[in-house]
Write an enzyme that holds these catalytic residues in place. Structure first.
Site, mmCIF file in Angstrom:
data_model
loop_
_atom_site.group_PDB
_atom_site.id
_atom_site.type_symbol
_atom_site.label_atom_id
_atom_site.label_comp_id
_atom_site.label_asym_id
_atom_site.label_seq_id
_atom_site.Cartn_x
_atom_site.Cartn_y
_atom_site.Cartn_z
ATOM 1 N N GLY A 1 -37.710 -47.109 -0.689
ATOM 2 C CA GLY A 1 -38.353 -47.345 -1.976
ATOM 3 C C GLY A 1 -39.456 -46.348 -2.257
ATOM 4 N N TYR A 2 -40.273 -46.066 -1.260
ATOM 5 C CA TYR A 2 -41.377 -45.124 -1.416
ATOM 6 C C TYR A 2 -40.849 -43.722 -1.715
ATOM 7 C CZ TYR A 2 -46.330 -43.920 -0.589
ATOM 8 O OH TYR A 2 -47.641 -43.539 -0.715
ATOM 9 N N ARG B 1 -42.338 -49.427 -3.170
ATOM 10 C CA ARG B 1 -42.625 -49.781 -1.783
ATOM 11 C C ARG B 1 -43.270 -51.154 -1.648
ATOM 12 N NH1 ARG B 1 -47.326 -47.942 -3.588
ATOM 13 N NH2 ARG B 1 -49.230 -48.270 -2.417
ATOM 14 N N TYR C 1 -38.867 -50.257 2.645
ATOM 15 C CA TYR C 1 -40.143 -49.674 2.247
ATOM 16 C C TYR C 1 -40.026 -48.158 2.170
ATOM 17 C CZ TYR C 1 -44.924 -47.953 2.897
ATOM 18 O OH TYR C 1 -46.100 -47.269 2.772
ATOM 19 N N PHE C 2 -39.482 -47.562 3.219
ATOM 20 C CA PHE C 2 -39.338 -46.109 3.279
ATOM 21 C C PHE C 2 -38.452 -45.608 2.141
ATOM 22 C CE2 PHE C 2 -37.287 -42.208 4.629
ATOM 23 C CZ PHE C 2 -38.372 -41.446 5.020
ATOM 24 N N ASN D 1 -46.989 -43.805 7.113
ATOM 25 C CA ASN D 1 -47.338 -45.225 7.045
ATOM 26 C C ASN D 1 -46.529 -46.044 8.047
ATOM 27 O OD1 ASN D 1 -49.127 -44.650 5.007
ATOM 28 N ND2 ASN D 1 -47.873 -45.489 3.376
ATOM 29 N N ALA E 1 -44.623 -42.011 3.436
ATOM 30 C CA ALA E 1 -43.885 -43.192 3.895
ATOM 31 C C ALA E 1 -43.661 -43.134 5.401
ATOM 32 C CB ALA E 1 -42.551 -43.304 3.155
ATOM 33 N N TYR F 1 -48.073 -48.178 11.614
ATOM 34 C CA TYR F 1 -47.934 -49.598 11.893
ATOM 35 C C TYR F 1 -47.133 -49.900 13.155
ATOM 36 C CZ TYR F 1 -50.175 -51.447 7.756
ATOM 37 O OH TYR F 1 -51.107 -51.803 6.823
ATOM 38 N N ARG G 1 -38.774 -31.216 4.047
ATOM 39 C CA ARG G 1 -39.474 -29.933 4.210
ATOM 40 C C ARG G 1 -38.532 -28.777 3.892
ATOM 41 N NH1 ARG G 1 -44.395 -29.662 6.249
ATOM 42 N NH2 ARG G 1 -45.255 -31.424 7.391
ATOM 43 N N ARG G 2 -37.324 -28.849 4.400
ATOM 44 C CA ARG G 2 -36.350 -27.784 4.144
ATOM 45 C C ARG G 2 -35.959 -27.741 2.672
ATOM 46 N NH1 ARG G 2 -32.651 -29.021 9.412
ATOM 47 N NH2 ARG G 2 -34.073 -28.121 10.946
#
Length: 124
Positions: free
Chosen positions: A87-88, A95, A84-85, A46, A43, A50, A21-22
């Site tokens: 990669g996404y 991901r 996953y995080f 998601n 990511a 889970y 965000r910054r």
């Protein structure tokens, strides 16, 4: 023992959204903007979606099944979600491998939890 790494992981991905965000100057409550920010935000969302499933299965499997096997599955799940995080954040296609691995580990935890519950409640 796996619950603490879970909390640390969730804090890590939340901080990555704050940093993005910054970096891209996207103020809350906005969730759109630079594509890299959107991937990081999605990511994180998601992973957070889970975690109630994961933590529930982890605790039930840990209580009613073998704690060592459950802990290993839990730590492997956290590792696959980290991959996953990461990669996404690079590209949406990156991901998929970790996503399938983490889903497989959730099924393993479900199997451990179900086997443990059945053994517990069906014992004479």
């Amino acid at each position: 023992t796996v619950t603490i790494p879970v909390v640390l992981f969730l804090a890590y991905v939340a901080l990555q959204v704050i940093y993005a965000r910054r970096k891209y100057k996207i103020s809350p409550p906005e969730t759109t903007g630079h594509p890299e920010f959107e991937r990081i935000f999605r990511a994180q969302a998601n992973c957070s979606e889970y975690f109630p499933i994961f933590i529930s299965l982890l605790w039930v499997a840990g209580i009613f099944s073998h704690q060592g096997v459950t802990a290993v599955c839990g730590l492997l799940y956290l590792y696959t979600r980290l991959k996953y995080f990461q990669g996404y954040a690079v590209a949406a296609q990156e991901r998929l491998g970790p996503l399938y691995a983490s889903a497989w580990l959730l099924w393993m935890l479900l199997g451990l939890a179900m086997a443990g519950l059945l053994a517990h409640f069906l014992q004479p």
